[in-house]
Design a protein around this motif. Structure first.
Motif, short mmCIF file in Angstrom:
data_model
loop_
_atom_site.label_atom_id
_atom_site.label_comp_id
_atom_site.label_asym_id
_atom_site.label_seq_id
_atom_site.Cartn_x
_atom_site.Cartn_y
_atom_site.Cartn_z
N LEU A 141 0.90 -1.33 0.38
CA LEU A 141 -0.27 -0.35 0.15
C LEU A 141 0.69 1.14 -0.14
CD1 LEU A 141 -3.40 2.24 0.42
CD2 LEU A 141 -2.36 1.18 3.05
N ARG A 142 2.34 1.65 0.75
CA ARG A 142 2.83 2.32 0.68
C ARG A 142 3.49 3.04 -0.18
NH1 ARG A 142 4.48 0.21 6.39
NH2 ARG A 142 3.30 1.14 7.93
N ARG A 143 3.87 1.48 -0.72
CA ARG A 143 4.38 1.97 -2.15
C ARG A 143 4.20 1.85 -3.48
NH1 ARG A 143 9.31 -1.40 -3.73
NH2 ARG A 143 8.31 -1.93 -5.61
N ARG A 144 2.41 1.50 -3.45
CA ARG A 144 1.38 2.14 -4.28
C ARG A 144 1.43 3.39 -3.90
NH1 ARG A 144 0.65 2.02 -9.69
NH2 ARG A 144 -1.48 2.21 -9.85
N GLY A 145 1.23 3.89 -2.78
CA GLY A 145 1.03 5.21 -2.72
C GLY A 145 1.96 6.20 -3.42
N ARG A 146 3.06 6.26 -2.88
CA ARG A 146 4.46 6.92 -3.27
C ARG A 146 4.69 7.09 -4.96
NH1 ARG A 146 7.41 3.67 0.50
NH2 ARG A 146 7.14 4.80 2.66
N GLN A 147 4.27 5.25 -5.22
CA GLN A 147 4.08 5.54 -7.00
C GLN A 147 3.56 6.45 -7.68
OE1 GLN A 147 3.81 1.57 -7.75
NE2 GLN A 147 5.51 1.50 -7.58
N LEU A 148 2.31 6.47 -7.10
CA LEU A 148 1.21 7.54 -7.39
C LEU A 148 1.59 8.69 -7.14
CD1 LEU A 148 -2.35 5.58 -6.75
CD2 LEU A 148 -1.38 6.00 -9.12
N ALA A 149 2.12 9.59 -6.04
CA ALA A 149 2.63 10.79 -5.72
C ALA A 149 3.74 10.71 -6.60
CB ALA A 149 2.77 10.35 -3.98
N SER A 150 4.21 10.09 -6.80
CA SER A 150 5.19 10.68 -7.75
C SER A 150 4.88 11.41 -9.17
CB SER A 150 6.57 9.45 -8.44
OG SER A 150 6.97 9.89 -8.87
N ARG A 151 4.05 10.35 -9.69
CA ARG A 151 2.90 10.76 -10.67
C ARG A 151 2.25 11.45 -10.72
NH1 ARG A 151 -0.51 5.77 -12.61
NH2 ARG A 151 -0.70 7.13 -14.65
N VAL A 152 1.47 12.01 -10.11
CA VAL A 152 0.66 12.53 -9.32
C VAL A 152 1.56 14.46 -9.73
CG1 VAL A 152 -0.40 14.88 -8.52
CG2 VAL A 152 -1.12 12.10 -8.21
N SER A 153 3.33 13.81 -8.60
CA SER A 153 4.12 15.40 -9.08
C SER A 153 4.20 16.00 -10.85
CB SER A 153 5.13 15.16 -8.25
OG SER A 153 6.63 15.96 -7.91
N GLY A 154 4.65 14.63 -11.32
CA GLY A 154 5.09 14.58 -12.54
C GLY A 154 4.35 15.37 -13.45
N VAL A 155 3.02 15.71 -13.28
CA VAL A 155 2.14 15.71 -14.12
C VAL A 155 1.59 17.37 -13.17
CG1 VAL A 155 -0.94 15.93 -14.30
CG2 VAL A 155 0.55 13.74 -14.47
N LEU A 156 1.76 18.06 -12.13
CA LEU A 156 2.14 19.30 -11.03
C LEU A 156 3.36 20.03 -11.57
CD1 LEU A 156 -0.28 18.27 -8.18
CD2 LEU A 156 -1.11 19.02 -10.30
N GLY A 157 4.12 19.52 -11.72
CA GLY A 157 5.47 20.22 -11.98
C GLY A 157 6.05 20.75 -10.42
N ARG A 158 5.42 19.71 -9.67
CA ARG A 158 6.04 20.53 -8.20
C ARG A 158 6.10 19.11 -7.42
NH1 ARG A 158 1.30 20.46 -5.06
NH2 ARG A 158 -0.26 21.20 -6.34
N PRO A 159 6.50 19.55 -6.37
CA PRO A 159 6.59 18.22 -5.57
C PRO A 159 4.73 17.72 -5.00
CG PRO A 159 8.48 19.71 -4.80
CD PRO A 159 7.47 20.58 -5.96
N VAL A 160 4.53 17.25 -4.55
CA VAL A 160 3.61 16.70 -3.53
C VAL A 160 3.82 16.37 -2.13
CG1 VAL A 160 2.19 16.42 -6.00
CG2 VAL A 160 2.81 14.83 -4.46
N GLU A 161 2.83 15.80 -1.48
CA GLU A 161 2.67 15.77 -0.02
C GLU A 161 2.18 14.44 -0.04
OE1 GLU A 161 0.93 18.22 2.54
OE2 GLU A 161 3.03 19.60 3.05
N PHE A 162 2.65 13.28 -0.12
CA PHE A 162 2.08 11.94 0.48
C PHE A 162 1.60 11.67 1.67
CE2 PHE A 162 3.29 7.52 1.72
CZ PHE A 162 2.06 7.00 0.46
N VAL A 163 0.46 11.32 2.58
CA VAL A 163 0.60 11.08 3.61
C VAL A 163 0.23 9.79 4.38
CG1 VAL A 163 -0.62 11.77 5.50
CG2 VAL A 163 -0.60 13.13 4.39
#
Length: 177
Positions: free
Chosen positions: A43-65
């Protein structure tokens, strides 16, 4: 998954990514309450992967809780490789594995020899390219299967069976006939 506050000018997430995030949020709610340790790690790994993809789309860091312990992590594209999941350690089941490999090897060898003899009777030497096609077609699957605990025994047996079939077929083509 909390991705931080939406900022003005953030592009919308692609539909497939938004669907993946929504699915992960639903899954996280179920697993975080009663999941086994390996499920929580996945669950953690998949969440980090999705957060990384979202960061790529937004072009900025995102917070993963982290849904398990609530830890906040700033994720950007290329934050680094994700840690690999540890495979369960334990004794290798050699007895069972060799039986599986042996059965699979005999089955594959008999099937391959029978197929090639049928081709040889009907079409002559066409059995050689046909058998090469079978072997090279199976090779990628066998190569990938060798990494998985149970399936590796089938892969080893199938590879040995194909090798034995080639020996039988080549010796048979050299003999009296």
């Amino acid at each position: 998954m909390e991705l931080g506050d939406r900022q003005p000018g953030d592009p919308p997430l692609p539909a497939d990514l938004q669907a993946a995030v929504d699915e992960w949020v639903t899954y996280a709610g179920a697993v975080a309450r009663s999941g086994r340790p390996e499920e929580l790690e996945l669950l953690r790994r998949r969440g980090r992967q999705l957060a990384s993809r979202v960061s790529g789309v937004l072009g900025r860091p995102v917070e993963f809780v982290d849904p398990v312990n609530g830890a906040v992590e700033h994720v950007t594209v290329g934050t680094g490789p994700l840690p690999r999941l540890r495979e369960p350690t334990g004794p290798t089941p050699w007895g069972t594995g060799l039986v599986i490999s042996g059965f699979t090897g005999v089955f594959v060898a008999l099937a391959d020899v029978t197929l090639c003899w049928a081709f040889a009777d009907a079409f002559g030497a066409v059995w050689v390219p046909a058998n090469l096609l079978v072997c090279f077609g199976l090779a990628p699957s066998l190569w990938l299967m060798r990494r998985f605990a149970v399936w590796r025994w089938f892969a080893y047996g199938a590879a040995a069976g194909l090798a034995a079939a080639w020996i039988v077929l080549l010796l048979g083509s050299l003999g009296p006939g």
